[in-house]
Design an enzyme around this catalytic site. Sequence first.
Site, short mmCIF file in Angstrom:
data_model
loop_
_atom_site.label_atom_id
_atom_site.label_comp_id
_atom_site.label_asym_id
_atom_site.label_seq_id
_atom_site.Cartn_x
_atom_site.Cartn_y
_atom_site.Cartn_z
N GLU A 33 1.48 6.58 -22.35
CA GLU A 33 1.37 6.67 -20.59
C GLU A 33 2.58 5.93 -19.98
O GLU A 33 3.34 4.79 -20.74
CB GLU A 33 -0.01 6.15 -20.77
CG GLU A 33 -1.20 7.17 -20.29
CD GLU A 33 -1.49 8.01 -19.08
OE1 GLU A 33 0.09 7.97 -18.28
OE2 GLU A 33 -1.82 9.29 -19.10
N ARG A 116 -11.49 -0.39 -18.92
CA ARG A 116 -10.32 -0.08 -18.84
C ARG A 116 -9.31 -0.21 -17.65
O ARG A 116 -9.27 0.96 -17.10
CB ARG A 116 -9.20 0.23 -20.49
CG ARG A 116 -9.25 1.37 -20.30
CD ARG A 116 -8.73 2.48 -21.25
NE ARG A 116 -8.55 3.37 -21.08
CZ ARG A 116 -7.58 3.74 -21.05
NH1 ARG A 116 -6.88 3.83 -20.02
NH2 ARG A 116 -7.33 5.54 -21.14
N ASN A 118 -5.75 2.00 -16.38
CA ASN A 118 -4.81 3.78 -16.03
C ASN A 118 -4.19 3.26 -15.25
O ASN A 118 -2.83 2.45 -16.51
CB ASN A 118 -6.09 4.29 -15.80
CG ASN A 118 -5.35 5.59 -16.60
OD1 ASN A 118 -4.99 5.61 -17.45
ND2 ASN A 118 -5.61 6.52 -15.88
N ASN A 163 -5.71 8.46 -11.49
CA ASN A 163 -4.40 9.24 -11.72
C ASN A 163 -2.95 9.53 -10.95
O ASN A 163 -3.79 10.23 -9.50
CB ASN A 163 -4.04 9.53 -13.14
CG ASN A 163 -4.07 9.22 -14.82
OD1 ASN A 163 -3.48 9.07 -14.98
ND2 ASN A 163 -4.70 10.53 -15.25
N ASP A 213 -2.56 14.68 -14.61
CA ASP A 213 -2.55 13.30 -15.16
C ASP A 213 -1.59 12.26 -14.12
O ASP A 213 -1.24 12.17 -12.87
CB ASP A 213 -1.88 13.46 -16.80
CG ASP A 213 -2.03 12.18 -17.54
OD1 ASP A 213 -2.20 10.96 -17.09
OD2 ASP A 213 -3.03 12.60 -17.97
#
Length: 310
Positions: A33, A116, A118, A163, A213
């Site tokens: 990522e 968390r 992203n 995202n 995404d």
Amino acid sequence: MTAIDGCSDMGKGRSIEQVAATLLCAERCHLGEGPAYDEASDTAWWFDIVERRLFEARLGDSEIFIHPLPFMASALAHVDDRRQLMAAEDGLYLRTKDSGVLQQLVAIEPDNPITRSNDSRAHPSGTFWTSTMGRKAEVGAGSIYALHRGALQRLFTGLTIPNAICFSPDGTMGYFADTYENVLYRVPLDLATGLPSGGPSALHRRETPGWLDGAVTDADGLIWCACWGGACVEAFSPDGAHLRTVAAPALNTSCPVFVGPGYTRLLVTSAYQDMDISARAADPHHGCTFLLDIGAKGRPEPRVKLAADP
């Protein structure tokens, strides 16, 4: 770097273009990522979130270095030639490139062990948008924040997997997706601050296989979005029209960024998260990182401006 003959045709439901693809890094990422690119050093960066690794690829000489991290991290942007701003599981950190020394700049959701970091990206004003999500993709646990001149504020909440954070070239429009909903949103922005000047509205709902995404915009303002489970990267116009579907060599494509001289190549990360042995065998390039020649031109990623910056 190795040319790949024939990208995957696993993405279904739309006409898929086959383009030249190059294997940039064969080291597989559990959850690749957050790619970024630094033009001055011709260096690309990306993360393996789950395995706590930061990749550094010097494109000119094909050297790749893997830096272990003390925590999960998911994205970065450059502050200047020496420092990077890194989004990590417990907040934002300054990282010194030469030494790798990390210094926490601001904590994010320190009392919430569920979440968390992203997706993240810098706005042309220097404001840094970043996001959180549940470690197990808990529904509604995610939020999007903005670091504006050193001050952090929450912009949107109640998201599940934020995202596709990216911005129009002129900075007047922001985009983001909730992968769980498979919806891409747009929101008007104040050019000077990179902060919303209105509420978000749905721009595109994906109804073919795969999940929206990470994303990046090109020099013409098109939105290039990786499709997890779709083996492709898709291009959308600023008004949400689907324009192109470009095949990628791995099923779980996760995030793109434009790289190289003239920003003419698209670096795309991928992942093997939640794939069993048979699924991996059917997807031979799972977790690898690629360069695609898509016939579009990107632009430099903005640098982050901190409180003390002019």
